[in-house]
Write an enzyme that holds these catalytic residues in place. Sequence first.
Site, PDB file in Angstrom:
ATOM      1  N   ASN A 107     -19.158 -15.096 -13.785  1.00 29.91           N
ATOM      2  CA  ASN A 107     -20.698 -14.732 -12.975  1.00 29.91           C
ATOM      3  C   ASN A 107     -20.822 -14.080 -13.612  1.00 29.91           C
ATOM      4  O   ASN A 107     -22.249 -13.153 -13.678  1.00 29.91           O
ATOM      5  CB  ASN A 107     -20.160 -14.331 -11.653  1.00 29.91           C
ATOM      6  CG  ASN A 107     -19.958 -15.456 -10.896  1.00 29.91           C
ATOM      7  OD1 ASN A 107     -19.845 -16.924 -10.647  1.00 29.91           O
ATOM      8  ND2 ASN A 107     -19.360 -15.740  -9.617  1.00 29.91           N
ATOM      9  N   TYR A 108     -21.212 -13.387 -14.458  1.00 25.48           N
ATOM     10  CA  TYR A 108     -21.708 -12.109 -15.554  1.00 25.48           C
ATOM     11  C   TYR A 108     -21.595 -12.713 -16.856  1.00 25.48           C
ATOM     12  O   TYR A 108     -21.493 -11.862 -17.788  1.00 25.48           O
ATOM     13  CB  TYR A 108     -21.165 -10.842 -15.683  1.00 25.48           C
ATOM     14  CG  TYR A 108     -20.676 -10.351 -14.018  1.00 25.48           C
ATOM     15  CD1 TYR A 108     -21.621  -9.888 -13.109  1.00 25.48           C
ATOM     16  CD2 TYR A 108     -19.018  -9.541 -14.423  1.00 25.48           C
ATOM     17  CE1 TYR A 108     -21.042  -9.015 -12.694  1.00 25.48           C
ATOM     18  CE2 TYR A 108     -18.951  -9.315 -13.019  1.00 25.48           C
ATOM     19  CZ  TYR A 108     -19.846  -8.550 -12.089  1.00 25.48           C
ATOM     20  OH  TYR A 108     -19.551  -8.106 -11.092  1.00 25.48           O
ATOM     21  N   ARG A 109     -22.412 -14.244 -16.556  1.00 20.38           N
ATOM     22  CA  ARG A 109     -22.342 -14.680 -18.112  1.00 20.38           C
ATOM     23  C   ARG A 109     -22.553 -13.816 -19.149  1.00 20.38           C
ATOM     24  O   ARG A 109     -23.239 -13.677 -19.362  1.00 20.38           O
ATOM     25  CB  ARG A 109     -23.234 -15.722 -18.212  1.00 20.38           C
ATOM     26  CG  ARG A 109     -22.960 -16.621 -17.244  1.00 20.38           C
ATOM     27  CD  ARG A 109     -23.023 -18.629 -17.755  1.00 20.38           C
ATOM     28  NE  ARG A 109     -24.376 -18.240 -16.925  1.00 20.38           N
ATOM     29  CZ  ARG A 109     -25.640 -18.837 -17.096  1.00 20.38           C
ATOM     30  NH1 ARG A 109     -25.581 -20.391 -17.509  1.00 20.38           N
ATOM     31  NH2 ARG A 109     -26.896 -18.537 -16.892  1.00 20.38           N
ATOM     32  N   ASP A 110     -22.014 -13.409 -20.138  1.00 18.74           N
ATOM     33  CA  ASP A 110     -22.126 -13.319 -21.320  1.00 18.74           C
ATOM     34  C   ASP A 110     -22.451 -13.447 -22.296  1.00 18.74           C
ATOM     35  O   ASP A 110     -20.987 -14.673 -22.986  1.00 18.74           O
ATOM     36  CB  ASP A 110     -20.417 -12.130 -21.864  1.00 18.74           C
ATOM     37  CG  ASP A 110     -21.093 -11.079 -22.713  1.00 18.74           C
ATOM     38  OD1 ASP A 110     -21.987 -11.545 -23.387  1.00 18.74           O
ATOM     39  OD2 ASP A 110     -20.145 -10.635 -23.117  1.00 18.74           O
TER      40      ASP A 110
END
Length: 168
Positions: A107-110
């Site tokens: 959910n913290y697409r990096d």
Amino acid sequence: MKYKGKSDYVRKPIPIAGLRGLWRLLYDNDIEIAQVEFAPYGGRMDEISESEIPFAHRSGYIFHIHYAVDWREEGDEAAQRHMNWIRRVYKYMEPYVSNSPRAAYLNYRDLDIGVNNNGYTSYHQASIWGLKYFRNNFKRLAMVKTKVDPHNFFKNEQSIPTLFEEGK
């Protein structure tokens, strides 16, 4: 406001010297808003199998780290300064976090760890981020994706690919 986030998972306690170095990176910066958040794991999470649901980061992880930087300044120079800072923190933490692969929270697409092509992306290419987000569940998720969304209608920059070969 602009934002960049990155994440890590930790299996062994970070030594005091490592935390002091992280503190220096947080304290000595020329950015607007910087944060590092530690979320504890363990307890009941250790008892849930990695393969029970897509979220694999359970047993053996003692905490999750979320790195974030926010800024209001306009322009490429400001963006680059903030992006460089978070990448420097992420690089600094490398010896203290999970590896083979280095895990990340979906959910913290990096987007630094890879993105889909404009259209078809192979399983091999998507494995770059898929294994970091889903560990051993990635292949199973790609198999499900192939069955329920064979034309890859539902996609984003780091979505799970189908197992179909390009052009088929």
